[in-house]
Design an enzyme around this catalytic site. Structure first.
Site, mmCIF file in Angstrom:
data_model
loop_
_atom_site.group_PDB
_atom_site.id
_atom_site.type_symbol
_atom_site.label_atom_id
_atom_site.label_comp_id
_atom_site.label_asym_id
_atom_site.label_seq_id
_atom_site.Cartn_x
_atom_site.Cartn_y
_atom_site.Cartn_z
ATOM 1 N N SER A 264 0.245 22.762 17.712
ATOM 2 C CA SER A 264 1.410 23.776 17.628
ATOM 3 C C SER A 264 1.408 25.065 16.612
ATOM 4 C CB SER A 264 2.596 22.955 17.263
ATOM 5 O OG SER A 264 2.775 22.536 15.767
ATOM 6 N N LYS A 265 2.131 26.001 17.033
ATOM 7 C CA LYS A 265 2.256 27.094 16.241
ATOM 8 C C LYS A 265 2.375 26.498 14.725
ATOM 9 C CE LYS A 265 5.655 30.550 15.346
ATOM 10 N NZ LYS A 265 5.271 30.681 14.066
ATOM 11 N N ARG A 266 3.045 25.725 14.501
ATOM 12 C CA ARG A 266 3.398 25.254 13.087
ATOM 13 C C ARG A 266 2.168 24.868 12.513
ATOM 14 N NH1 ARG A 266 8.003 21.803 13.317
ATOM 15 N NH2 ARG A 266 9.065 23.324 14.541
ATOM 16 N N GLY A 268 -0.901 25.869 12.893
ATOM 17 C CA GLY A 268 -1.656 27.163 12.690
ATOM 18 C C GLY A 268 -1.229 27.503 11.257
ATOM 19 N N ASP A 269 -0.079 27.947 11.308
ATOM 20 C CA ASP A 269 0.584 28.386 10.070
ATOM 21 C C ASP A 269 0.281 27.416 8.812
ATOM 22 O OD1 ASP A 269 1.541 30.386 11.672
ATOM 23 O OD2 ASP A 269 3.715 29.531 11.745
#
Ligand code: GLU
Length: 508
Positions: A264-266, A268-269
């Site tokens: 998910s995008k999270r 990656g962060d």
């Protein structure tokens, strides 16, 4: 004669394209090119509530950056235009009517509030509500009304949807190119909405109709669409297109690095890698999500990384050009299990592509980064230093740290090295080296290296310690390529200045 292979990438413009989607596009591209087929970009924007400004442009730019060029699509046109579903709106009704006429669909008047109430009632009984063959008889639809009542409601403007009438107890079979035979009993499936009250088809309807109209031969998409595939097969059958139904291939998910769930995008962060090809600025919140391009990944490296996340060549080969991928790609070698994203491996790939680039080309990437620090710096000045340090870099941004000492004398000196290596006799030793450097002019890095080493040996100094202190004086740290190469580039005079400055500055 076999028909021409035609595949489509069919994203919905609901935000930035996830790299899982990019991989889907890549596999479609590889398969099309391998077979001399067509690769089509269709924008599936029938869900107006999820439309995000700029997403379509972002998708196109991302795929162009990666060299995934389309043969037809929303941005270049083609024989099957338009390629944006919102512009094909009028086309779908005819097929919806076909399904209503042949009894495969029905009209439903249940309001969102009605359905919400039911959902809650079911929930309170710890059950799950879905509109299906078990309860459709008790709901507000054309199956339970006579025709005049239905017509009256419609003519008086009552909102309605069209639902697929899922047949009872049918085994829907499909042969997935990756998963093999898949079979689902219709008793578990719901009566999906095909046409919405806003006059737009849903994803399922538009997707199937467009694949048919655009003569798509292979549907290659993410695994999250596998549960929809039985409905799609039934729609092909109900519309009389069974014999020209495309073949399906559902690609494995891209998983978090630890394998626990979808990337998910999270993630990656949290873990420091982008999950989007290009940087994305959310048009509403202005939140910035990092992109591979802006993080210094090369497009050919990203293609290589994604190609191997889910597919393997069956050999030890890891580095692939696009041409090699086109040649070797094969559905049989796509793994069924999800593919774990591996950040270190991704960096390694970028490094491989970086070191293969010419120093000239790298200089193009590195110059703007260096200019931020040293405004007057030129491309010519950085080319040779780049050649010396590129082995140590994974990304263009890594060069900043590796190159700065070629242009700026150190202001500070590594405390650890000072503590360990800088002795009372060091200034004297370095002064002797300065004299040697002066006496060997014009400078020749090999000769200078030889003479300095011989001197250290003759004096029985500790070679490692003296060389370390020499490097510390010139670089400020224990890093960098061959010291005599550095001296050659920055010049003997500058080197001597730096050594003298270090002798003055460093006090133990
Ligand atoms: N519009 C769907 C998506 O956003 C396409 C799924 C498919 O390829 O059928 O992924």
């Amino acid at each position: 004669m076999e028909s021409k292979i035609r595949v489509r990438f069919a994203p919905s413009p609901t935000g930035p394209l996830h790299i899982g989607g990019v991989r889907t596009a890549l596999y479609n591209y590889l398969f099309a090119k391998q077979n001399g087929g067509d690769f089509i970009l269709r924008i599936e924007d029938t869900d107006q509530t999820r439309f995000v400004e700029g997403a379509e442009k972002y998708i196109i730019e991302s795929l162009e950056w990666l060299g995934l060029n389309f043969d037809e699509g929303v941005h270049i046109g083609g024989d099957f235009a338009p390629y944006r579903q919102s512009e094909r709106k009028d086309l779908y009704r005819k097929y919806v009517d076909m399904l209503l006429d042949n009894g495969n669909a029905y009209i439903a008047f249940d309001t969102p509030e009605d359905l919400d109430k039911l959902r809650k009632e079911y929930e309170s009984k710890k059950e799950f509500f879905q509109y299906d063959l078990h309860n459709r008889k008790s709901l507000r639809n054309s199956l339970n009304m006579d025709k005049t009542e239905v017509d009256n409601l419609i003519s008086s403007g009552t909102p309605y949807v069209v639902r697929f009438k899922m047949p009872k107890n049918v085994e829907v079979k499909l042969n997935d190119l990756i998963r093999g035979d898949v079979s689902v009993n219709t008793n578990t499936l719901d009566d999906k909405v095909l046409f919405k009250s806003d006059g737009m088809p849903t994803y399922h309807m538009a997707n199937v109709v467009d694949d048919y109209l655009m003569k798509i031969t292979h549907v290659i998409r993410g695994e999250e669409w596998l549960p929809s595939a039985p409905l799609h097969v039934l729609l092909y059958q109900a519309l009389g297109w069974k014999d020209i139904m495309p073949k399906f291939a559902h690609l494995p998910l891209l998983l978090k690095p630890d394998g626990n769930g979808k990337l998910s995008k999270r993630d990656g962060d949290r873990l420091g890698f982008p999950v989007f090809p290009l940087e994305w600025i959310d048009p509403k919140t202005k939140e910035i999500s990092s992109g591979y391009r802006e993080s210094g990944y090369f497009p050919d490296a990203v293609v290589n990384i994604l190609a191997l996340l889910g597919w393997n060549p069956g050999t030890e080969q890891e580095i692939f050009t696009m041409e090699e991928l086109v040649e070797q790609f094969d559905f049989d070698r796509i793994n069924k299990a999800g593919a774990k994203f591996d950040l270190n491996k991704a960096r390694w790939f970028n490094h491989q592509y970086l070191i293969e680039k010419s120093d000239e080309e790298l200089a193009e990437y590195v110059l703007p980064i260096m200019k931020e620090k040293i405004n007057s710096i030129t491309k010519e000045e950085i080319i040779r230093p780049i050649s010396l340090v590129k082995e140590r870099c994974n990304f263009p941004s890594d060069f900043e740290n590796q190159l700065s000492f070629f242009f700026i004398a150190p202001e500070t000196y590594d405390e650890g090295i000072i503590k360990k290596r800088w002795k009372d006799e060091t200034p004297e030793q370095l002064n002797e080296i300065v004299s040697i450097l002066k006496s060997t002019l014009p400078f020749d890095k090999q000769i200078a290296h030889q003479v300095v080493s011989n001197h250290i040996k003759e004096k029985s100094w500790n070679m490692g310690a003296v060389m370390n202190c020499l490097r510390l004086s010139i670089v400020g740290e224990a890093k960098g390529p061959d010291l005599f190469e550095i001296i050659d580039i920055i010049g003997v005079e500058e080197s001597i200045n730096r050594i003298e400055k270090a002798i003055k500055t460093i006090v133990k």
